[in-house]
Design an enzyme around this catalytic site. Sequence first.
Site, PDB file in Angstrom:
ATOM      1  N   GLU A 174       0.761  -1.275   0.037  1.00  0.00           N
ATOM      2  CA  GLU A 174      -0.064   0.127  -0.142  1.00  0.00           C
ATOM      3  C   GLU A 174       0.946   1.283   0.017  1.00  0.00           C
ATOM      4  O   GLU A 174       0.869   2.018   1.026  1.00  0.00           O
ATOM      5  CB  GLU A 174      -1.114  -0.114   1.158  1.00  0.00           C
ATOM      6  CG  GLU A 174      -1.812  -1.044   1.364  1.00  0.00           C
ATOM      7  CD  GLU A 174      -3.148  -0.817   2.270  1.00  0.00           C
ATOM      8  OE1 GLU A 174      -2.984  -0.051   2.983  1.00  0.00           O
ATOM      9  OE2 GLU A 174      -4.007  -1.540   1.865  1.00  0.00           O
ATOM     10  N   GLU A 362      -5.498  -8.465   0.512  1.00  0.00           N
ATOM     11  CA  GLU A 362      -6.036  -8.118   1.977  1.00  0.00           C
ATOM     12  C   GLU A 362      -7.377  -7.621   1.657  1.00  0.00           C
ATOM     13  O   GLU A 362      -7.990  -6.974   0.907  1.00  0.00           O
ATOM     14  CB  GLU A 362      -5.378  -6.868   2.617  1.00  0.00           C
ATOM     15  CG  GLU A 362      -4.092  -7.130   3.236  1.00  0.00           C
ATOM     16  CD  GLU A 362      -3.476  -5.918   3.832  1.00  0.00           C
ATOM     17  OE1 GLU A 362      -4.352  -5.023   4.468  1.00  0.00           O
ATOM     18  OE2 GLU A 362      -2.427  -5.716   3.952  1.00  0.00           O
TER      19      GLU A 362
HETATM   20  C1  NOJ Z   1      -3.824  -2.223   5.040  1.00  0.00           C
HETATM   21  C2  NOJ Z   1      -2.525  -2.504   5.769  1.00  0.00           C
HETATM   22  O1  NOJ Z   1      -1.774  -3.235   4.949  1.00  0.00           O
HETATM   23  C3  NOJ Z   1      -2.557  -3.393   7.202  1.00  0.00           C
HETATM   24  O2  NOJ Z   1      -1.385  -3.301   7.460  1.00  0.00           O
HETATM   25  C4  NOJ Z   1      -3.639  -2.612   7.847  1.00  0.00           C
HETATM   26  O3  NOJ Z   1      -3.617  -3.283   9.164  1.00  0.00           O
HETATM   27  C5  NOJ Z   1      -5.072  -3.098   7.321  1.00  0.00           C
HETATM   28  N1  NOJ Z   1      -5.130  -2.466   5.955  1.00  0.00           N
HETATM   29  C6  NOJ Z   1      -6.265  -2.648   8.167  1.00  0.00           C
HETATM   30  O4  NOJ Z   1      -6.152  -1.228   8.340  1.00  0.00           O
END
Ligand code: NOJ
Length: 454
Positions: A174, A362
């Site tokens: 991200e 994710e």
């Molecule tokens: C994206 C991130 O990669 C991760 O580290 C985070 O905990 C989750 N989203 C939830 O916010």
Amino acid sequence: MKDLGQVDLHPNNFGPDFQWGVSTAAYQIEGAHDIDGKGLSIWDVFTSRRGKVKNNQHGQVACDFYNCFENDIRYVRDLNIPNFRFSVSWPRIMPTGRYPVNQPGIDYYNRVIDFCLECGIEPWLTLYHWDLPQALELKGGWTNREIIDWFSDYTELCVKSFGDRVKNWMVMNEPSVFTGAGYFLGIHAPGKTGLKNFLPAIHHVTLSTSAAGRILKNILPEAKVGTTFSCSHIEPNTSSSRDLAAAKRVDALLNRTFIEPVLGLGYPMEDLPVLRRLEKYIKAGDEALMPFDFDFIGLQNYTREIVKSSFFTPYVWASLVKAEKRNVPITEMKWEVYPPSIYHIIKKFNAYPQIRKIIITENGAAFTDELKDAEVRDIERTDYIRENLKYVLKAKDEGCKVDGYFVWTLTDNFEWAEGYHPRFGLIYVDFETQERVIKHSGLWYKSFLKQKTR
Ligand code: NOJ
């Protein structure tokens, strides 16, 4: 086109090559912040500054994954999850961010990888999930162009140390979030603000992403090499031309700024004019270095955003209409529960012919979980995952090149600036005792995956 009611949610219907998994990140789970020669990361430093994280919490112990990894990887196996995504902490293996190597750090990741394989689980390795070595931050971190070389050396070390056993790699996690929150808004480590930090960080992350992709493929031609992006389905608040234009700018910022240069399309300067100021950092020859042909693109989606035009937000001239004010279901992160978002996102990215394959690296949700009689009946999370999966399958049935889904995340963990309060895990963690309890969502995922016969 199928409507959602016709989607038959069975793992076999996703096809034999569809990758099922669960995702984690080093700083959020490992703890052991100063053990066995590890160097400081920007998150160690950021969390030590009062008021930066809710309740001044930090990842010094977190889920103690560093010591409990065997236990937690056994859970992955017992939940029938074939793929485990984790990240390497750069300062654990290179305490100053550069050579020399910290051998105990390498040994630790070797143990994690070997144990995954022993359990029949494929390790999926992320190179950068936000924990930059503090020693490099002192030299400017992602704002310093030299980071392309630092990151390349770190990548090469990981590839040479783990590439004999790790077949699936992700370069970045991200980029828009860690540059936006960490180098523009200052709400994540390293806490820097303003365009003068944000813009060079964008460009150096882009160049580092493709440089790392090339290193990986050169050394490991057979490996599957990807990188991940956060993305949200964007909708204008009204059909006014101002809101439509605002939505376009936010879409460019959140969904296009990082992926398009990697795909060979350059930065979306037309639709987000402030990006023209990137030209100051772009050197002769960079255009040719920005693209890289990744084997897969990881998409990470949680919600949608409603956007309206705003005179008060410089550069994007747009603001988000908060979900709390829209009378819609929300999670503990105050994000709208809106499963169709993942469908729109897959469709949107599927339309780029340059993308070979999409993996949802994710997706998940934080809800208030209550441990009662040794059970966590997290119906909302189970529904969230189930509904999201239906939309993934709908997109796949319609011919989209989506071939994997990873839940965020295995155990409750350190949720960055939000501390330990939002719980995203399939497994509940009592942070006092480090006891684990599989939530009903975890049991659901387990029985869902058990049905897979091909
Ligand atoms: C994206 C991130 O990669 C991760 O580290 C985070 O905990 C989750 N989203 C939830 O916010």
